[in-house]
Design a protein around this motif. Sequence first.
Motif, PDB file in Angstrom:
ATOM      1  N   PRO A 212       0.890  -1.087   0.052  1.00 27.83           N
ATOM      2  CA  PRO A 212       0.000   0.038  -0.086  1.00 27.83           C
ATOM      3  C   PRO A 212       0.886   1.349   0.020  1.00 27.83           C
ATOM      4  CG  PRO A 212      -0.918  -1.616   1.330  1.00 27.83           C
ATOM      5  CD  PRO A 212       0.359  -2.048   1.037  1.00 27.83           C
ATOM      6  N   LYS A 213       1.965   1.111   0.568  1.00 25.27           N
ATOM      7  CA  LYS A 213       2.808   2.640   0.911  1.00 25.27           C
ATOM      8  C   LYS A 213       3.286   2.754  -0.786  1.00 25.27           C
ATOM      9  CE  LYS A 213       3.210   3.671   5.190  1.00 25.27           C
ATOM     10  NZ  LYS A 213       1.638   3.619   5.187  1.00 25.27           N
ATOM     11  N   ILE A 215       1.870   1.813  -3.572  1.00 27.23           N
ATOM     12  CA  ILE A 215       0.693   2.329  -4.199  1.00 27.23           C
ATOM     13  C   ILE A 215       0.525   3.673  -3.908  1.00 27.23           C
ATOM     14  CG2 ILE A 215      -1.742   1.943  -4.707  1.00 27.23           C
ATOM     15  CD1 ILE A 215      -1.201  -0.973  -4.181  1.00 27.23           C
ATOM     16  N   GLU A 216       0.605   4.133  -2.734  1.00 29.54           N
ATOM     17  CA  GLU A 216       0.194   5.499  -2.415  1.00 29.54           C
ATOM     18  C   GLU A 216       1.266   6.539  -2.892  1.00 29.54           C
ATOM     19  OE1 GLU A 216      -0.357   5.273   1.935  1.00 29.54           O
ATOM     20  OE2 GLU A 216      -2.215   3.821   1.396  1.00 29.54           O
ATOM     21  N   PHE A 217       2.440   6.132  -2.935  1.00 28.23           N
ATOM     22  CA  PHE A 217       3.581   6.974  -3.316  1.00 28.23           C
ATOM     23  C   PHE A 217       3.466   7.230  -5.004  1.00 28.23           C
ATOM     24  CE2 PHE A 217       7.740   7.388  -5.317  1.00 28.23           C
ATOM     25  CZ  PHE A 217       8.278   8.381  -4.818  1.00 28.23           C
ATOM     26  N   TYR A 218       3.065   5.970  -5.835  1.00 29.82           N
ATOM     27  CA  TYR A 218       3.215   6.037  -6.967  1.00 29.82           C
ATOM     28  C   TYR A 218       2.026   6.673  -7.688  1.00 29.82           C
ATOM     29  CZ  TYR A 218       7.793   3.952  -7.401  1.00 29.82           C
ATOM     30  OH  TYR A 218       8.961   3.327  -7.251  1.00 29.82           O
ATOM     31  N   THR A 219       0.748   6.662  -6.896  1.00 31.05           N
ATOM     32  CA  THR A 219      -0.702   7.021  -7.324  1.00 31.05           C
ATOM     33  C   THR A 219      -0.515   8.469  -8.053  1.00 31.05           C
ATOM     34  OG1 THR A 219      -1.981   5.495  -6.219  1.00 31.05           O
ATOM     35  CG2 THR A 219      -2.873   7.515  -6.952  1.00 31.05           C
ATOM     36  N   PRO A 220      -0.090   9.411  -7.365  1.00 32.89           N
ATOM     37  CA  PRO A 220      -0.236  10.834  -8.023  1.00 32.89           C
ATOM     38  C   PRO A 220       0.556  10.916  -9.293  1.00 32.89           C
ATOM     39  CG  PRO A 220       0.805  10.667  -5.952  1.00 32.89           C
ATOM     40  CD  PRO A 220       0.482   9.934  -6.127  1.00 32.89           C
ATOM     41  N   ASN A 223      -1.443   9.101 -12.143  1.00 30.13           N
ATOM     42  CA  ASN A 223      -2.397   9.767 -12.363  1.00 30.13           C
ATOM     43  C   ASN A 223      -1.742  10.861 -13.257  1.00 30.13           C
ATOM     44  OD1 ASN A 223      -4.951  10.007 -11.750  1.00 30.13           O
ATOM     45  ND2 ASN A 223      -5.045  11.797 -10.522  1.00 30.13           N
ATOM     46  N   THR A 279       7.131   2.094 -13.111  1.00 27.26           N
ATOM     47  CA  THR A 279       5.719   2.489 -13.284  1.00 27.26           C
ATOM     48  C   THR A 279       5.607   2.748 -14.554  1.00 27.26           C
ATOM     49  OG1 THR A 279       6.340   4.533 -12.228  1.00 27.26           O
ATOM     50  CG2 THR A 279       5.189   2.764 -10.969  1.00 27.26           C
TER      51      THR A 279
END
Length: 290
Positions: A212-213, A215-220, A223, A279
């Motif tokens: 999850p860490k 995923i949260e880091f790479y999400t923005p 996006n 990514t």
Amino acid sequence: RKSKSVTVIGLGPMGQAMAAALLEHGYKVTVWNRTSSKADELVTKGAVKAFTIHEALAVNELVILSLTDYDAMYAILEPASEHLSGKVLVNLSSDTPKKSREAAKWLADHGAGHLTGGVQVPPSGIGKPESSTYYSGPKEVFEAHKETLEVLTGTDYRGEDPGLAALYYQIGMDMFWTSMLSYLHASAVAQANGITAEQFLPYASETMSTLPKFIEFYTPRINAGEYPGDVDRLAMGLASVEHVIHTTQDAGIDITLPTAVLEVFRRGMEYGHAGNSFTSLIEIFKNSEI
Ligand code: NDP
């Protein structure tokens, strides 16, 4: 106030758990299953066994379907399609968003409402409010039956498009199967080296819990469509996957899974992403021509 009465069609492990939960909450439950003996245990708990699909449809407005897939729904409902008008079918069978949209239209053409559901828990999670099911379809239909559906699991309404619940379910399963196979693969390598599944457990859990860490880091960044190589570089990732493959080979374990991963990395390299983050591979996935 509406009477608490519902029909459940499809009595695999899921449908059985659902019918039982509804009975426990005081619902009058009518059940139907192709193999009718699967209704017998529920009948001892108070369910009413319908002998024809027509009868199962006639007694209730709300009809919950728990079948292998949407083809099973057509196999059951097509011969009784003249009895669908005025019904609300909540289809908790898993299938594709496309099939869910087609089914919603088919049912609308027969005067019936439709909600798509994607159940996120095994049968043991049915009847527990902390479990969750995705729903999609007309909001007013969902609201009208929410109380009953919440007997099964908590609800997560995703929107009007009937395909959405199936879509959220399938993208979750996409992650689930790939992740769980990675766990099985790593376990095989561990066992080949004398590490038992029990011994591996805390380490496997620790690795999964870090995701999850990431995923949260790479999400923005994902996006924004930006994949800078400031934290990780694809070329580094490729070398790392090769190390996994060599470790797997040394253990005498099948390399199909990490080889598939390596292939995606290679395509990213060929496409010029060597200096970008791993990514950037999302661009490879988006363009199946590459
Ligand atoms: P099963 O495959 O055990 O049950 C399938 C049901 O569909 C049975 O009632 C079966 O009838 C019926 N069926 C299948 N094909 C036909 C057909 N052609 N005509 C008539 N009936 C048919 O599935 P589960 O109960 O385990 O699951 C139901 C749904 O819930 C599935 O879509 C599954 O993906 C989903 N789900 C299941 C989970 C689980 O852990 N079990 C978790 C999350 C979602 P019969 O008894 O006569 O064979």
